[in-house]
Write an enzyme that holds these catalytic residues in place. Structure first.
Site, PDB file in Angstrom:
ATOM      1  N   LYS A 188     -77.179  12.281 -40.993  1.00  0.00           N
ATOM      2  CA  LYS A 188     -76.130  13.264 -40.709  1.00  0.00           C
ATOM      3  C   LYS A 188     -74.721  12.695 -40.851  1.00  0.00           C
ATOM      4  O   LYS A 188     -73.796  13.420 -41.219  1.00  0.00           O
ATOM      5  CB  LYS A 188     -76.285  13.799 -39.275  1.00  0.00           C
ATOM      6  CG  LYS A 188     -77.488  14.673 -39.038  1.00  0.00           C
ATOM      7  CD  LYS A 188     -77.576  15.091 -37.584  1.00  0.00           C
ATOM      8  CE  LYS A 188     -76.369  15.887 -37.143  1.00  0.00           C
ATOM      9  NZ  LYS A 188     -76.491  16.346 -35.733  1.00  0.00           N
TER      10      LYS A 188
ATOM     11  N   GLY B 162     -74.993  -2.370 -38.985  1.00  0.00           N
ATOM     12  CA  GLY B 162     -75.814  -1.175 -38.994  1.00  0.00           C
ATOM     13  C   GLY B 162     -76.993  -1.246 -39.940  1.00  0.00           C
ATOM     14  O   GLY B 162     -77.233  -2.270 -40.593  1.00  0.00           O
ATOM     15  N   PRO B 163     -77.750  -0.161 -40.032  1.00  0.00           N
ATOM     16  CA  PRO B 163     -78.988  -0.137 -40.818  1.00  0.00           C
ATOM     17  C   PRO B 163     -78.733  -0.157 -42.322  1.00  0.00           C
ATOM     18  O   PRO B 163     -77.601   0.020 -42.789  1.00  0.00           O
ATOM     19  CB  PRO B 163     -79.638   1.182 -40.386  1.00  0.00           C
ATOM     20  CG  PRO B 163     -78.503   2.044 -39.953  1.00  0.00           C
ATOM     21  CD  PRO B 163     -77.496   1.119 -39.342  1.00  0.00           C
TER      22      PRO B 163
ATOM     23  N   HIS C 256     -62.259  16.516 -51.359  1.00  0.00           N
ATOM     24  CA  HIS C 256     -61.955  15.087 -51.236  1.00  0.00           C
ATOM     25  C   HIS C 256     -63.243  14.263 -51.289  1.00  0.00           C
ATOM     26  O   HIS C 256     -64.233  14.607 -50.632  1.00  0.00           O
ATOM     27  CB  HIS C 256     -61.232  14.801 -49.920  1.00  0.00           C
ATOM     28  CG  HIS C 256     -60.480  13.515 -49.923  1.00  0.00           C
ATOM     29  ND1 HIS C 256     -61.101  12.286 -49.889  1.00  0.00           N
ATOM     30  CD2 HIS C 256     -59.143  13.248 -49.986  1.00  0.00           C
ATOM     31  CE1 HIS C 256     -60.202  11.336 -49.900  1.00  0.00           C
ATOM     32  NE2 HIS C 256     -59.001  11.884 -49.964  1.00  0.00           N
TER      33      HIS C 256
END
Length: 287
Positions: free
Chosen positions: A165, A158-159, A79
């Site tokens: 990860k 966010g960044p 997927h």
């Protein structure tokens, strides 16, 4: 106000994490509709509903469990995927603008928590989208996690670089859809891919049988099967049974039998009369 969420997680070969999910959901103040892992997709789909606060807290507890376990650098599955929490839709279960506004606010709170608390870039989509990613998201998904690692990103939260990860998360409010699979009794992937391509072409041509039907073909090596995986985004206009019958007829023309069907996630009670070809468990029915 009741809301449904259907988080898709990039793990399907970790029975210990699945067990932790099931334990967490068993004690949460939500109605659990679906918690199923797939080895070939290496993906787990969860679906649960309840009041906004309960859904929010339950989802974030699952993030705590999943983000400590999943490492996208080791992830392999059929997927397409871009992150540990790959996609997370929210669907208001009550009518009216107020329900949509509450769902939008919920999505933004969760996005801010994932982006700020875990350092995972979050892209808003569907009704939460702010006019920035309509062209970006298909390209983002097409490359998968591997193509993100060296890219400068423009997330909503966010960044600006993918988490090494956990990748990125796509999240937002959307309308209700039905996800289902038709498994084919052959390991010849070309058959499933051709059937999925024909469905996409019919949809693009405006064929009323396939309005709003997204389709992909996947191998299911662990079972010696292939799969036509579909999302029905206009369930009020496009019934399921004729689609399943068409796939069965088209597969038979290639000398292939249908091995089974699967409802992924939830279905509304009003959809059941046109979904007799699917095996539906009682907890999967939204009432």
């Amino acid at each position: 106000m009741r809301v449904l969420t259907v988080p898709n997680w990039s793990f399907g070969r970790g029975p210990s994490l699945l067990g932790s999910f099931q334990e967490e959901l068993s004690t949460a103040d939500v109605r659990v509709h679906y918690t199923v892992s797939d080895v070939d997709h290496n993906r787990t789909v969860t679906a649960f509903s309840g009041d906004v606060a309960a859904v929010e807290s339950t989802l974030l507890r699952l993030c705590d469990l999943a983000f400590g376990w999943i490492d996208m650098r080791d992830h392999v599955g059929v997927h397409p995927r871009v992150g540990a929490l790959d996609v997370c839709p929210f669907v208001p279960l009550e009518p009216g603008d107020h329900a949509v506004r509450e769902s939008l606010a919920l999505a933004e709170r969760v996005a801010a928590r994932i982006g700020g608390g875990y350092g995972v870039p979050v892209f808003l989509y569907e009704k939460s989208e702010r006019g920035r990613h309509e062209a970006d998201l298909p390209a983002l998904r097409r490359g998968g996690f591997e193509a993100l690692r060296d890219r400068e990103l423009r997330p909503d939260f966010g960044p600006s670089h993918a988490h090494p990860k956990l990748g990125v998360t796509v999240l937002g409010v959307r309308d209700f859809l039905i996800a289902f699979n038709v498994d084919l009794a052959t390991d010849n992937l070309a058959v499933a891919k051709e059937i999925a391509k024909e469905i996409r072409n019919y949809r693009a041509d405006g064929d009323p049988r396939f309005l709003g039907v997204r389709a992909l073909g996947f191998p299911l090596a662990s079972r010696g099967l292939t799969q036509v995986s579909m999302n029905l985004t206009l369930p009020d206009l496009t019934p399921i049974d004729p689609i399943v019958d068409w796939v069965e007829t088209r597969a038979a023309e290639e000398g292939v039998l249908v091995a089974g069907t699967e409802l992924v996630g939830v279905i509304r009670e009003s959809d059941l009369r046109n979904a007799t070809e699917l095996q539906v468990r009682p907890e999967q029915v939204l009432k």
